[in-house]
Design a protein around this motif. Structure first.
Motif, PDB file in Angstrom:
ATOM      1  N   THR A 146       0.878  -1.170   0.000  1.00 21.32           N
ATOM      2  CA  THR A 146       0.000   0.000   0.000  1.00 21.32           C
ATOM      3  C   THR A 146       0.913   1.217   0.000  1.00 21.32           C
ATOM      4  O   THR A 146       1.964   1.205   0.646  1.00 21.32           O
ATOM      5  N   VAL A 147       0.525   2.247  -0.713  1.00 23.79           N
ATOM      6  CA  VAL A 147       1.305   3.486  -0.734  1.00 23.79           C
ATOM      7  C   VAL A 147       0.397   4.667  -0.410  1.00 23.79           C
ATOM      8  O   VAL A 147      -0.812   4.627  -0.631  1.00 23.79           O
ATOM      9  N   TRP A 148       1.024   5.708   0.103  1.00 24.23           N
ATOM     10  CA  TRP A 148       0.345   6.984   0.299  1.00 24.23           C
ATOM     11  C   TRP A 148       1.343   8.085   0.002  1.00 24.23           C
ATOM     12  O   TRP A 148       2.524   8.000   0.360  1.00 24.23           O
ATOM     13  N   ASN A 149       0.850   9.114  -0.654  1.00 22.84           N
ATOM     14  CA  ASN A 149       1.640  10.314  -0.920  1.00 22.84           C
ATOM     15  C   ASN A 149       0.695  11.505  -0.926  1.00 22.84           C
ATOM     16  O   ASN A 149      -0.478  11.367  -1.311  1.00 22.84           O
ATOM     17  N   ARG A 150       1.200  12.664  -0.510  1.00 28.50           N
ATOM     18  CA  ARG A 150       0.360  13.875  -0.542  1.00 28.50           C
ATOM     19  C   ARG A 150      -0.203  14.117  -1.926  1.00 28.50           C
ATOM     20  O   ARG A 150      -1.310  14.609  -2.071  1.00 28.50           O
ATOM     21  N   THR A 151       0.587  13.806  -2.940  1.00 29.76           N
ATOM     22  CA  THR A 151       0.138  13.956  -4.326  1.00 29.76           C
ATOM     23  C   THR A 151      -0.150  12.553  -4.862  1.00 29.76           C
ATOM     24  O   THR A 151       0.769  11.831  -5.249  1.00 29.76           O
ATOM     25  N   PRO A 152      -1.418  12.133  -4.865  1.00 23.33           N
ATOM     26  CA  PRO A 152      -1.752  10.765  -5.263  1.00 23.33           C
ATOM     27  C   PRO A 152      -1.275  10.374  -6.665  1.00 23.33           C
ATOM     28  O   PRO A 152      -0.963   9.214  -6.909  1.00 23.33           O
ATOM     29  N   SER A 153      -1.151  11.340  -7.562  1.00 23.67           N
ATOM     30  CA  SER A 153      -0.727  11.017  -8.927  1.00 23.67           C
ATOM     31  C   SER A 153       0.697  10.460  -8.987  1.00 23.67           C
ATOM     32  O   SER A 153       1.085   9.839  -9.971  1.00 23.67           O
ATOM     33  N   LYS A 154       1.483  10.653  -7.918  1.00 23.94           N
ATOM     34  CA  LYS A 154       2.835  10.076  -7.890  1.00 23.94           C
ATOM     35  C   LYS A 154       2.796   8.548  -7.942  1.00 23.94           C
ATOM     36  O   LYS A 154       3.781   7.917  -8.285  1.00 23.94           O
ATOM     37  N   ALA A 155       1.660   7.961  -7.601  1.00 29.06           N
ATOM     38  CA  ALA A 155       1.519   6.504  -7.639  1.00 29.06           C
ATOM     39  C   ALA A 155       1.218   6.007  -9.052  1.00 29.06           C
ATOM     40  O   ALA A 155       1.248   4.799  -9.290  1.00 29.06           O
ATOM     41  N   ASN A 156       0.954   6.901  -9.990  1.00 31.63           N
ATOM     42  CA  ASN A 156       0.599   6.491 -11.351  1.00 31.63           C
ATOM     43  C   ASN A 156       1.688   5.663 -12.028  1.00 31.63           C
ATOM     44  O   ASN A 156       1.394   4.828 -12.861  1.00 31.63           O
ATOM     45  N   GLY A 157       2.941   5.868 -11.666  1.00 32.08           N
ATOM     46  CA  GLY A 157       4.031   5.123 -12.282  1.00 32.08           C
ATOM     47  C   GLY A 157       4.194   3.713 -11.739  1.00 32.08           C
ATOM     48  O   GLY A 157       4.969   2.931 -12.280  1.00 32.08           O
ATOM     49  N   LEU A 158       3.460   3.382 -10.682  1.00 28.45           N
ATOM     50  CA  LEU A 158       3.546   2.042 -10.107  1.00 28.45           C
ATOM     51  C   LEU A 158       2.569   1.122 -10.838  1.00 28.45           C
ATOM     52  O   LEU A 158       1.532   1.564 -11.313  1.00 28.45           O
ATOM     53  N   GLU A 159       2.915  -0.149 -10.916  1.00 25.58           N
ATOM     54  CA  GLU A 159       2.078  -1.098 -11.645  1.00 25.58           C
ATOM     55  C   GLU A 159       0.694  -1.195 -11.028  1.00 25.58           C
ATOM     56  O   GLU A 159       0.544  -1.474  -9.847  1.00 25.58           O
ATOM     57  N   GLN A 160      -0.310  -0.970 -11.869  1.00 28.19           N
ATOM     58  CA  GLN A 160      -1.688  -1.094 -11.431  1.00 28.19           C
ATOM     59  C   GLN A 160      -1.953  -2.538 -11.020  1.00 28.19           C
ATOM     60  O   GLN A 160      -1.478  -3.461 -11.650  1.00 28.19           O
ATOM     61  N   GLY A 161      -2.686  -2.725  -9.949  1.00 35.07           N
ATOM     62  CA  GLY A 161      -3.048  -4.056  -9.503  1.00 35.07           C
ATOM     63  C   GLY A 161      -2.060  -4.675  -8.527  1.00 35.07           C
ATOM     64  O   GLY A 161      -2.408  -5.591  -7.796  1.00 35.07           O
ATOM     65  N   THR A 162      -0.815  -4.206  -8.499  1.00 35.02           N
ATOM     66  CA  THR A 162       0.157  -4.769  -7.560  1.00 35.02           C
ATOM     67  C   THR A 162       0.330  -3.876  -6.340  1.00 35.02           C
ATOM     68  O   THR A 162       0.822  -4.333  -5.317  1.00 35.02           O
ATOM     69  N   VAL A 163      -0.061  -2.620  -6.464  1.00 31.59           N
ATOM     70  CA  VAL A 163       0.109  -1.653  -5.383  1.00 31.59           C
ATOM     71  C   VAL A 163      -1.226  -0.947  -5.143  1.00 31.59           C
ATOM     72  O   VAL A 163      -1.857  -0.467  -6.082  1.00 31.59           O
ATOM     73  N   ARG A 164      -1.627  -0.915  -3.901  1.00 32.63           N
ATOM     74  CA  ARG A 164      -2.863  -0.233  -3.525  1.00 32.63           C
ATOM     75  C   ARG A 164      -2.528   1.189  -3.094  1.00 32.63           C
ATOM     76  O   ARG A 164      -1.564   1.401  -2.350  1.00 32.63           O
ATOM     77  N   VAL A 165      -3.317   2.151  -3.520  1.00 26.40           N
ATOM     78  CA  VAL A 165      -3.108   3.547  -3.149  1.00 26.40           C
ATOM     79  C   VAL A 165      -4.128   3.922  -2.076  1.00 26.40           C
ATOM     80  O   VAL A 165      -5.338   3.844  -2.310  1.00 26.40           O
ATOM     81  N   ALA A 166      -3.629   4.306  -0.911  1.00 25.25           N
ATOM     82  CA  ALA A 166      -4.499   4.718   0.191  1.00 25.25           C
ATOM     83  C   ALA A 166      -4.862   6.187   0.023  1.00 25.25           C
ATOM     84  O   ALA A 166      -4.098   6.980  -0.530  1.00 25.25           O
ATOM     85  N   GLU A 167      -6.017   6.536   0.538  1.00 20.96           N
ATOM     86  CA  GLU A 167      -6.486   7.913   0.433  1.00 20.96           C
ATOM     87  C   GLU A 167      -6.022   8.787   1.585  1.00 20.96           C
ATOM     88  O   GLU A 167      -6.080  10.008   1.493  1.00 20.96           O
ATOM     89  N   SER A 168      -5.562   8.161   2.671  1.00 17.75           N
ATOM     90  CA  SER A 168      -5.100   8.930   3.831  1.00 17.75           C
ATOM     91  C   SER A 168      -3.972   8.158   4.512  1.00 17.75           C
ATOM     92  O   SER A 168      -3.809   6.953   4.294  1.00 17.75           O
ATOM     93  N   VAL A 169      -3.222   8.857   5.340  1.00 21.09           N
ATOM     94  CA  VAL A 169      -2.167   8.203   6.107  1.00 21.09           C
ATOM     95  C   VAL A 169      -2.788   7.170   7.039  1.00 21.09           C
ATOM     96  O   VAL A 169      -2.289   6.043   7.150  1.00 21.09           O
ATOM     97  N   ALA A 170      -3.884   7.520   7.693  1.00 18.97           N
ATOM     98  CA  ALA A 170      -4.531   6.587   8.617  1.00 18.97           C
ATOM     99  C   ALA A 170      -4.962   5.312   7.891  1.00 18.97           C
ATOM    100  O   ALA A 170      -4.767   4.205   8.400  1.00 18.97           O
ATOM    101  N   GLU A 171      -5.510   5.437   6.698  1.00 19.42           N
ATOM    102  CA  GLU A 171      -5.900   4.257   5.928  1.00 19.42           C
ATOM    103  C   GLU A 171      -4.665   3.424   5.582  1.00 19.42           C
ATOM    104  O   GLU A 171      -4.663   2.205   5.737  1.00 19.42           O
ATOM    105  N   ALA A 172      -3.606   4.083   5.138  1.00 20.70           N
ATOM    106  CA  ALA A 172      -2.374   3.378   4.775  1.00 20.70           C
ATOM    107  C   ALA A 172      -1.803   2.627   5.975  1.00 20.70           C
ATOM    108  O   ALA A 172      -1.389   1.469   5.857  1.00 20.70           O
TER     109      ALA A 172
END
Length: 174
Positions: A26-52
């Motif tokens: 799972t990943v979290w970043n202030r700018t969610p679009s930074k996760a766009n370069g990670l392979e879809q389906g292998t990495v989950r993007v959390a919406e908040s630090v608490a969720e992550a």
């Protein structure tokens, strides 16, 4: 299950290495679009630090510094769910900051490790990677899958959480 907080050049490299090792990431970043370069389906993007934080037992933090980490983690929504987790702090810091972070984590039932990456992002996940760790041995042992995914030389240099930062700072000053 492992969470990466921070997707700068190094954080992204860390997340890629973990995903390549078939860990649930799972990943979290202030700018969610930074996760766009990670392979879809292998990495989950959390919406908040608490969720992550809630989705993983191992938390890899790779952001600017300890002060930025404090701003994200020292809030009720995160502190209330830290018990039993291991925080692997790979952000820039001093020995004092590492010790303070370990004391804080312990108050909430978490283990804390300070890690100093002695490599460039392009060697994360290879045999050329070197990372020094210091802090709780039990926490380090629980992170073996993460440490192995980062590759190369991984050494726990002592129980004092500030030792990795002290050695890294000494090497950099030389």
């Amino acid at each position: 299950r492992v969470t990466v907080i921070g997707l700068g050049l190094m954080g992204t490299a860390l997340a890629r290495a973990l995903a390549k090792a078939n860990l649930k990431v799972t990943v979290w970043n202030r700018t969610p679009s930074k996760a766009n370069g990670l392979e879809q389906g292998t990495v989950r993007v959390a919406e908040s630090v608490a969720e992550a934080v809630s989705l993983s037992d191992l938390l890899v933090v790779c952001i600017r510094d300890y002060e930025a980490t404090d701003a994200l983690f020292k809030v009720d929504a995160v502190e209330s769910i830290l018990s039993g987790k291991v925080i692997l702090q790979l952000s820039t810091g001093t020995p004092l900051k590492a010790r303070q972070a370990a004391d804080w984590a312990e108050r909430f039932g978490a283990k804390h490790l300070d890690g100093e990456i002695m490599a460039f992002p392009d060697v994360i996940g290879t045999e050329s990677c070197a990372i020094l760790y210091s802090g709780d041995k039990t926490g380090f042992d629980r992170c073996s899958s993460v440490v192995n995914a980062f590759g190369g030389t991984a050494q726990l240099i002592g129980a004092d959480p500030g030792m990795a930062a002290a050695l890294s700072n000494a090497v950099l000053s030389i």
